[in-house]
Design a protein around this motif. Sequence first.
Motif, PDB file in Angstrom:
ATOM      1  N   ALA A  40       0.805  -1.216   0.000  1.00 26.90           N
ATOM      2  CA  ALA A  40       0.000   0.000   0.000  1.00 26.90           C
ATOM      3  C   ALA A  40       0.835   1.262   0.000  1.00 26.90           C
ATOM      4  O   ALA A  40       0.381   2.308  -0.434  1.00 26.90           O
ATOM      5  CB  ALA A  40      -0.918  -0.005   1.237  1.00 26.90           C
ATOM      6  N   GLY A  41       2.063   1.178   0.438  1.00 27.69           N
ATOM      7  CA  GLY A  41       2.849   2.400   0.537  1.00 27.69           C
ATOM      8  C   GLY A  41       3.963   2.543  -0.464  1.00 27.69           C
ATOM      9  O   GLY A  41       4.708   3.505  -0.416  1.00 27.69           O
ATOM     10  N   THR A  42       4.127   1.580  -1.382  1.00 33.02           N
ATOM     11  CA  THR A  42       5.230   1.624  -2.328  1.00 33.02           C
ATOM     12  C   THR A  42       4.740   1.259  -3.702  1.00 33.02           C
ATOM     13  O   THR A  42       3.611   0.882  -3.898  1.00 33.02           O
ATOM     14  CB  THR A  42       6.344   0.650  -1.924  1.00 33.02           C
ATOM     15  N   ASP A  43       5.659   1.329  -4.672  1.00 34.93           N
ATOM     16  CA  ASP A  43       5.346   0.943  -6.035  1.00 34.93           C
ATOM     17  C   ASP A  43       5.747  -0.484  -6.341  1.00 34.93           C
ATOM     18  O   ASP A  43       5.597  -0.941  -7.455  1.00 34.93           O
ATOM     19  CB  ASP A  43       6.052   1.873  -7.032  1.00 34.93           C
ATOM     20  N   ALA A  44       6.298  -1.195  -5.411  1.00 34.49           N
ATOM     21  CA  ALA A  44       6.707  -2.566  -5.676  1.00 34.49           C
ATOM     22  C   ALA A  44       6.466  -3.396  -4.441  1.00 34.49           C
ATOM     23  O   ALA A  44       6.502  -2.924  -3.329  1.00 34.49           O
ATOM     24  CB  ALA A  44       8.188  -2.619  -6.047  1.00 34.49           C
ATOM     25  N   GLY A  45       6.199  -4.686  -4.672  1.00 30.43           N
ATOM     26  CA  GLY A  45       6.092  -5.593  -3.557  1.00 30.43           C
ATOM     27  C   GLY A  45       4.673  -6.010  -3.295  1.00 30.43           C
ATOM     28  O   GLY A  45       3.727  -5.495  -3.827  1.00 30.43           O
ATOM     29  N   ARG A 209       0.445   3.134  -4.720  1.00 22.96           N
ATOM     30  CA  ARG A 209      -0.291   4.343  -5.086  1.00 22.96           C
ATOM     31  C   ARG A 209      -0.066   4.666  -6.559  1.00 22.96           C
ATOM     32  O   ARG A 209       1.056   4.651  -7.056  1.00 22.96           O
ATOM     33  CB  ARG A 209       0.144   5.514  -4.218  1.00 22.96           C
ATOM     34  N   GLY A 210      -1.148   4.957  -7.250  1.00 33.22           N
ATOM     35  CA  GLY A 210      -1.068   5.287  -8.658  1.00 33.22           C
ATOM     36  C   GLY A 210      -1.110   4.098  -9.587  1.00 33.22           C
ATOM     37  O   GLY A 210      -1.083   4.261 -10.808  1.00 33.22           O
TER      38      GLY A 210
END
Length: 426
Positions: A40-45, A209-210
């Motif tokens: 939820a807090g990053t662009d990967a994983g 996000r995004g």
Amino acid sequence: MAARVSRSRASRRRGLAPLLLAALLALVLAGCGADAGTDAGTDAGSHDSSVAAGTAGGTTEAPGAAPPSGSGHASGHGADTTRAAPVALRPGERRDRLAMPEDYTPRAPTGVGTDDYRCFLLDPATTRDQVITGFDVRPGNPDVVHHVILFRVPAAGVAAAEERDAATPGQGWTCFGDSGLSGAGGGGLDDAPWLGAWAPGGREQVWGRGLGVGLGEGDRVVMQVHYNLLQGAAPDRSAVDLRLADRTPQTRLLRTVLLPAPVELPCRAAHADGPLCDRAASLSDVKARFGEGPGSTADLLHLLCGELQPGPVQTCTRPVTTRETVRGVAGHMHLLGRSIEIEVDPGTPRARTLLDTRVWDFDDQGSRRVRPTVLEPGDQLRVTCRHDQELRDRLPAFEGQPDKYVVWGEGSTDEMCLGILQVTRP
């Protein structure tokens, strides 16, 4: 001349790929597998906190080690029903639960075998373009649910889907392989029409996000459920919680790339006189259980991946055709699986490993996180799987079942080799 033949063969395979799409998607995950989500807090994983941040995931046990205690290798069936609390919604997100309207009791639709693939048409009632920013599949009866895949039905295909549903007695329709709907959208193995998937070990997926998977105004969702009947038939009412948000010009759409490879696992020498130890006989058995189309996948895969080479290790290499960034990765095999690996440009100075699951655990098919990895046209993607007939002697699911020549098949006691990538494209 050798170079000319090699180029000709490669061109022929690329040309065949679009023609084989329907059959290969029947192969493709009848496919099971879990979606490669993001935190939820990053662009990967993945939101699965058991995977170390920023790594390719996978296990570190030595190849050939005993399957972990409590895994599908030990139990032969079943899923972990322990559920964590839902991840809090972010600004602009909402939850929408889609559920089968009533219980469904599975049965083997051909009258042969212990597997039922059933598709259910669900309506998210979208009145504007949305993106799915995450999902949480909720199998109603883990004793019979082997996997769940969510397919998008574009608004233009809804009438045909409703007609198919209405024409089939009972709830939903039989759908070995893909959704069984023509014109369901997507662009083949490089852009499969998946919205998400769940298999044992899968957890709630929340993308960064995004990021999100597109769901347009008036689109529907097909929920394909693979029921395994090794422990008998029992009613099920599965559901999925979708996380939805409005699509904006800044949204980067996630796409699913499927990397199948053949399975060609001969019988052990001590059991080679069994009635299904002949490849042709085993393939006929698969077709009897799942139909001519999905049953032909074993042969069709060799048109994509190369000549037939029986053995415990199988591989398939495909070129990247467009610039893309890998955001998540997963693998899928069944109970005879030992290991699975996904590589980029193997054997070159640019070699990278996206997934290295050295000890396969059927009950832990959750996605693995990767740092955003850019692929360029001309890069090579390779998936490699290793299967082992010796596991027949250790797993309850195979009790009373003799050896057979194992090829790609839709059932839990058949096998698959599938890599799954979640990517964004410019």
